[in-house]
Design a protein around this motif. Structure first.
Motif, PDB file in Angstrom:
ATOM      1  N   THR A   5      38.084  44.625  29.519  1.00 29.54           N
ATOM      2  CA  THR A   5      37.467  43.461  30.147  1.00 29.54           C
ATOM      3  C   THR A   5      36.175  43.146  29.404  1.00 29.54           C
ATOM      4  O   THR A   5      35.270  43.974  29.361  1.00 29.54           O
ATOM      5  CB  THR A   5      37.155  43.772  31.617  1.00 29.54           C
ATOM      6  OG1 THR A   5      38.385  43.987  32.310  1.00 29.54           O
ATOM      7  CG2 THR A   5      36.385  42.629  32.266  1.00 29.54           C
TER       8      THR A   5
ATOM      9  N   LEU B 131      40.543  38.155  41.434  1.00 27.24           N
ATOM     10  CA  LEU B 131      39.770  39.379  41.195  1.00 27.24           C
ATOM     11  C   LEU B 131      38.264  39.158  41.323  1.00 27.24           C
ATOM     12  O   LEU B 131      37.494  40.123  41.298  1.00 27.24           O
ATOM     13  CB  LEU B 131      40.084  39.946  39.803  1.00 27.24           C
ATOM     14  CG  LEU B 131      41.534  40.369  39.546  1.00 27.24           C
ATOM     15  CD1 LEU B 131      41.682  40.944  38.141  1.00 27.24           C
ATOM     16  CD2 LEU B 131      41.981  41.396  40.581  1.00 27.24           C
TER      17      LEU B 131
ATOM     18  N   SER C 185      38.213  39.777  33.665  1.00 24.96           N
ATOM     19  CA  SER C 185      39.316  40.738  33.636  1.00 24.96           C
ATOM     20  C   SER C 185      39.831  40.901  32.218  1.00 24.96           C
ATOM     21  O   SER C 185      39.380  40.239  31.287  1.00 24.96           O
ATOM     22  CB  SER C 185      40.451  40.291  34.560  1.00 24.96           C
ATOM     23  OG  SER C 185      41.222  39.284  33.937  1.00 24.96           O
TER      24      SER C 185
ATOM     25  N   SER D 266      38.210  55.852  39.939  1.00 22.12           N
ATOM     26  CA  SER D 266      38.585  54.932  41.022  1.00 22.12           C
ATOM     27  C   SER D 266      39.627  55.667  41.854  1.00 22.12           C
ATOM     28  O   SER D 266      40.235  56.621  41.374  1.00 22.12           O
ATOM     29  CB  SER D 266      39.178  53.626  40.462  1.00 22.12           C
ATOM     30  OG  SER D 266      40.573  53.751  40.251  1.00 22.12           O
TER      31      SER D 266
ATOM     32  N   PHE E 276      41.728  49.613  37.813  1.00 22.42           N
ATOM     33  CA  PHE E 276      40.283  49.368  37.973  1.00 22.42           C
ATOM     34  C   PHE E 276      39.464  50.594  37.560  1.00 22.42           C
ATOM     35  O   PHE E 276      38.450  50.911  38.182  1.00 22.42           O
ATOM     36  CB  PHE E 276      39.954  48.941  39.406  1.00 22.42           C
ATOM     37  CG  PHE E 276      40.642  47.659  39.805  1.00 22.42           C
ATOM     38  CD1 PHE E 276      40.240  46.455  39.241  1.00 22.42           C
ATOM     39  CD2 PHE E 276      41.700  47.653  40.699  1.00 22.42           C
ATOM     40  CE1 PHE E 276      40.876  45.262  39.582  1.00 22.42           C
ATOM     41  CE2 PHE E 276      42.339  46.464  41.036  1.00 22.42           C
ATOM     42  CZ  PHE E 276      41.924  45.269  40.480  1.00 22.42           C
ATOM     43  N   LYS E 277      39.915  51.250  36.519  1.00 25.09           N
ATOM     44  CA  LYS E 277      39.211  52.426  36.022  1.00 25.09           C
ATOM     45  C   LYS E 277      38.415  52.115  34.749  1.00 25.09           C
ATOM     46  O   LYS E 277      37.932  53.028  34.080  1.00 25.09           O
ATOM     47  CB  LYS E 277      40.199  53.569  35.758  1.00 25.09           C
ATOM     48  CG  LYS E 277      40.821  54.165  37.024  1.00 25.09           C
ATOM     49  CD  LYS E 277      41.720  55.346  36.691  1.00 25.09           C
ATOM     50  CE  LYS E 277      42.577  55.763  37.871  1.00 25.09           C
ATOM     51  NZ  LYS E 277      41.815  56.340  38.994  1.00 25.09           N
TER      52      LYS E 277
ATOM     53  N   THR F  22      35.225  49.630  33.323  1.00 27.15           N
ATOM     54  CA  THR F  22      34.229  48.595  33.587  1.00 27.15           C
ATOM     55  C   THR F  22      34.197  47.624  32.405  1.00 27.15           C
ATOM     56  O   THR F  22      34.797  47.864  31.373  1.00 27.15           O
ATOM     57  CB  THR F  22      32.820  49.196  33.741  1.00 27.15           C
ATOM     58  OG1 THR F  22      32.477  49.870  32.530  1.00 27.15           O
ATOM     59  CG2 THR F  22      32.781  50.193  34.886  1.00 27.15           C
TER      60      THR F  22
END
Lengths: 404, 404
Positions: free
Chosen positions: A70, A345, A349, B17, B397-398, B400
């Motif tokens: 991301t 979200l 992303s 997460s 979602f692990k 950033t």
């Protein structure tokens, strides 16, 4: 063996040509499907002009940094400008400073600051001080700017709402210093720590400045403390003019994107903040540049707010205004985003970003609308975002043959 | 300027997460069409559960090492774990040693050995000694283990059938030594040669050990000689826990895959050898891990045997057992292979490997069955296999944001 970086290669084969390129970046363009309809923001928006351009052009999906990564705004844009965002790493402080037209001097250390709220125990209760107005921020910056700590002068300048920059000038400073921003509430601000012995003075000066600021802000609740992060120095990269042999102009109303454009040597133009005003600026100044970067912020902001419908409307607004840019008849027209920001979200992303490139020699594909699913079948394939600039350059006949 | 490797980048942005990832590897999954039907093994197999998952998820094709490169089992798996298989190169000896739980000490040199058959002229007539039983192999290993050559002790341990490991400990050893295995019959075993001056003692010790083994095995036809290859040392790589901040568990019944998992720091679980037993282990232990690697060997073995129908049956067996894994409701479920093993070729091959990823935020594509041809149109595109872990991490979602 050292291999040539891609940018060195492009620099070695780039040449001037009379052709003109427009790169339109709809910030946060990519999305994920709305669970109710199965369609993304871009797939939901009515975009006859973009669809027509997709039909005549060539489409694909880009990875700004890499699959699964991301991107922040800086890496996302650097990739679009052709600069590998891992090789060309930039500190947040410098980015913000450049974005508010602060003229950094050699040796300056720039940081990004927040005014924040602390309680009587010193714990942070709001990292953004209730998002004070930009005017209030400027007033508080005037209380702090010019502070002298030992041999260092600290310049403080408002950015927007609670955000400011603090630039440290003079003394033996070095940017290897940790953030004071704890990135959470209910705990005190961190002490700035030296991440390398040569940054010890930097850390001490920063901590003394923060203590001074806290004392001066004591009566200014909710903005009664500052948080600093992103200690960094101006990187001095090769400019787009050096690499691509183009005169490059930038049309962006948000400071960060103006700053990014300036970092790669673009001339940043005065413009208004609406899509129509930005496109009007492009129309006025198109003749002066070989390459124009036009940045539309609203789609990303709507995505971050989780506002699917507003993001759809921003995309539709871009589409409605598009004839202004199409009327300039750019030889190469690229439309894409710097990353995805799915409303679902409420954040940037990793999803690959729709991209389209139109030129008379692009070898069109069968994608006849601008959407994530059509781009998946497009002739560009799935490519790193850094590949878009070389492709735009090639389509503008600005790259000679590589090798004999 | 040294740029960050992809693994360093991932390490710098990974975060814990509560989401859980399952990576199901069907070894040798990819195939080529059966000339009679025009369909690959995966396209022939009846796989309603995998098809349903493909429909809800996102599909694509991966290159484990690169286009045209046929991977061995180690590079294929390292790529799936996110380790660049060219940067992270591992010797066969170490791999086998780790796979049989041999505890390597600093400085040890491990090799992979075969018992083989030689004729009265010393020419190799069977590189596998008629695939002697594992029990026979263990008996012969006991004849050889503990051999001392100068300052070096050689430990010999059975692996399976004719395969063993020989680990050299003590003395001035170095792994830059060539194989004694000629990789063909009708010729004698090669002498081990030093590939670097510092490996001269290694080569001499290895050749003396081989001569000793030949003497001791003289009466044990067909296993009357040994062949050594893959002189190597334990590499000490960063663990998956360090890189991805996950607790990682491995469910694999074959020693090599258990060893590979251990090399990247996974906890290797006790399990049975059938698909059902492996999946049952996953069901029991899922709660203890953030990441589970589940390995199914049978498809590769059938492909190597050229048994198209058996490979189809293994894939169908996986599909039938899949509800056990689906019932765990992993947040991210990846199904792929470590390489292709087309029954038509009776060997590993370079063909890109079908991959599917399911999560609630994967942005599904139009692929609605799990097959090579559907994967070709999928939303993952054609990506390096090393990209799957970052994608799985992102979907859990692990990871950033990279950069401001």
């Amino acid at each position: 063996m050292k291999t040539m970086s891609n940018l060195d290669l492009i620099r070695s084969i780039s040449q001037p040509s009379p052709k003109k390129i427009i790169l339109l970046v709809i910030d946060g363009l990519g999305g994920v499907p709305n669970p109710k309809t199965g369609r993304t923001e871009l797939e939901t928006a009515r975009t006859p002009n973009l669809d027509q351009l997709a039909h005549k052009g060539i489409c694909g999906l880009t990875d700004p940094v890499g699959p699964g990564i991301t991107p922040g705004s800086a890496p996302g844009h650097l990739a679009l400008f052709g600069y590998d965002p891992i090789e060309f790493n930039i500190g947040r402080g410098v980015l913000e400073a450049v974005g508010v037209d602060f003229e950094l001097m050699p040796g300056d250390i720039a940081t990004r600051g927040n005014f924040c709220t602390i309680d009587e125990h010193g714990n942070v209760t709001d990292r953004r001080a209730g998002r004070i107005t930009t005017e209030k921020c400027a007033e508080l910056c005037r209380l702090l700017t010019g502070t002298k700590i030992r041999e260092t002068t600290i310049f403080v300048q408002a950015v927007k709402e609670h955000r400011f920059i603090a630039v440290f000038r003079g003394g033996e400073l070095s940017p290897e210093a940790s953030d004071s921003d704890p990135q959470q509430t209910g705990v005190p601000a961190k002490l700035v720590a030296a991440l390398h012995p040569r940054a010890e003075i930097m850390a001490r000066v920063a901590n003394e400045f923060i203590a001074t600021a806290r004392a001066r802000l004591a009566g200014h609740h909710p903005a009664n403390m500052v948080l600093l992060r992103g200690f960094s120095q101006h990187p001095h990269w090769p400019s787009m003019e050096e690499i691509y042999k183009v005169k490059a102009g930038a049309i962006a109303s948000y400071p960060m994107y103006r700053g990014l454009a300036r970092l790669v040597g673009m001339q940043v133009l005065d413009t208004g903040s609406t899509v129509q005003e930005e496109f009007a600026t492009a129309a006025q100044r198109h003749k002066d540049f070989d390459f124009l970067f036009v940045h539309v912020k609203g789609a990303d902001a709507a995505g971050e707010d989780g506002d699917f419908d507003r993001k759809v409307r921003v995309i539709e607004e871009v589409d409605s205004a598009l004839p202004t840019l199409l009327g300039l008849k750019p030889d190469v027209f690229v439309v894409t985003g710097d990353h995805s920001t799915p409303a679902e979200l409420k954040a940037h992303s990793w999803h690959p970003v729709p991209a389209l490139l139109y030129s008379e020699v692009c070898r069109p594909d069968k994608a006849n609308e601008f959407s994530e699913s059509a781009c998946l079948t497009g002739g560009l394939g799935r490519i790193p975002a850094t590949a878009l600039m070389p492709l735009a350059m090639a389509n503008a006949f600005k790259l000679t043959k590589y090798g004999a």
